[in-house]
Design an enzyme around this catalytic site. Sequence first.
Site, short mmCIF file in Angstrom:
data_model
loop_
_atom_site.label_atom_id
_atom_site.label_comp_id
_atom_site.label_asym_id
_atom_site.label_seq_id
_atom_site.Cartn_x
_atom_site.Cartn_y
_atom_site.Cartn_z
CE LYS A 183 -1.78 2.84 2.65
NZ LYS A 183 -1.60 4.05 1.82
CD GLU A 258 13.69 0.79 9.60
OE1 GLU A 258 14.00 1.90 10.07
OE2 GLU A 258 14.34 -0.24 9.81
CB CYS A 292 14.10 8.48 7.95
SG CYS A 292 14.96 7.20 7.02
CD GLU A 393 10.86 12.75 10.61
OE1 GLU A 393 9.63 12.55 10.62
OE2 GLU A 393 11.66 11.88 10.24
#
Length: 491
Positions: A183, A258, A292, A393
Amino acid sequence: MTDSIFGPGTLLGPEPAMLIGGRRVTTAETRSVENPATGEQLAAVPEATADDVAEALAAAAAAQRAWARTSHPRRAEVLAAVMAELDTHAEELARIVVAEQGKPITEARGEIGGARLFLDVALGNKYRDVGELVAPNTAGEQIAIREEPYGVVAAIIPWNFPAAIFARKVGPALMAGNAVVVKPSELTPLSALAMARVCQLAGVPDGLVNVVCGEGRVVGRQLVEHPLTSMVTLTGSTRAGREILAQAAGKVMAVSLELGGKAPVIIFPDADLDLAVGKAFEARFWNCGQVCTCNERTYVHASLHDEFVARFAELARGIRIGDPAADDTELGPKVSAAEWDKVKGLVDGAVAAGAKVVLGGDRPEGGRFTRGHWFAPTVLTGVANDMEVVQREVFGPVLPVLPFDGYDEVIDWANSTDYGLTSYVFTEDLRTAMRATDDLEFGEVYVNAVGPEQFQAFHSGWKLSGLGGDDGRHGYDRYVRRKTVYLRYGG
Ligand code: NAD
């Protein structure tokens, strides 16, 4: 450029379609995908219904039974065929990534090269040890602990590397004998649809690789909660990771996550400053800061701070921003308006709290940047470690730079966020390098170097950055479970 990615004979075919059990599936309801460089609609992509999800899982389960009986060398042959097909379509795939995600074409070509490498590392398992024998209590017995596939893996992937992360999941999942339902992100489904078509053209048996599109909390959730799914692998935000973990709890199902990152770059007083400035720069602006492992905060020893800021800002000022399809472009747009707003909010919040904007802070100047999601390279100083811009982040082209005085202070700051994926250390002193490596609470430490990570290694986040991990032999291990066989053959 978009002409070259749609139409007869292209991977996306006459119109974007999901791949379910080897069939192209379109739906009445579609979702608009935009070009982040212009904000205009690029395509309308099918939105899977619950029936589509169930059909994809049933097709996967049926195909997996035969696939699990194939030999590892046979699976490796199939993955090698996918690599060959990928090579044939590499430029087309790179252009699809650019069109929907916005990274510069040179980086998108690198992403397709990365997808190839993920498959290569996965097929390197063709002669692996697939189990172990344990000494039994009694002669004439054998205890074998065998590796077995889970069955059907749901692979839920993000928008920042929509082609490479497809391969990062599908490669090892197939090699281990699983079938996969992917997906993709709502923002970047085209790359996954094209990658699935590459698999089909390469001769991957129908049903082994399927793609369903749609919203995470609807289609993603249906995939996770369906009884036919027996393992979930996600690359995405910590928010999504938490939700998926909660959804999987009901089934006590294996989950590999992750998640986000907030990588610190630490520049000690004895660092090679040329190297550190160059690498800190590289690691901030990849993919418009949307990686990331990006340099999300740089701590520079006070003795080097001003020189670092001046040199970093000079490099950042020189970045070529513009059409991501052009070969000489170095920085594209952010992926979406929501992402742009988040970055702007974090910058403005820092400024309101006393930070100083050395460079950027808003849209770049110029007519072409009034549409689309462009954000200028930004450098902030006068930042405190507890500000949101240092703790959350950012995932954009924004670098907060903080001076530090002592070792303990900087290690505490580096470890102070909830994330623990990647960290970077610059020093010429081996003792400092190894001490910091011991003390940093991160799944990855780079010393005098930056990524991208190497796929034969192991990419795994600590703390809120994840659970499990991808790549190399430890990443492969997420796609197998074990069966212990007690065999008595003695008298
Ligand atoms: P996201 O969490 O919004 O979405 C990721 C995927 O999860 C999408 O396909 C989404 O539809 C799906 N999803 C969301 N909620 C769900 C739910 N409740 N159930 C099932 N599926 C759900 O993340 P994003 O914005 O696409 O990606 C950016 C994030 O990914 C960043 O935080 C980044 O750090 C992280 N990331 C991590 C790595 C890594 O290796 N650790 C690599 C790339 C990106």
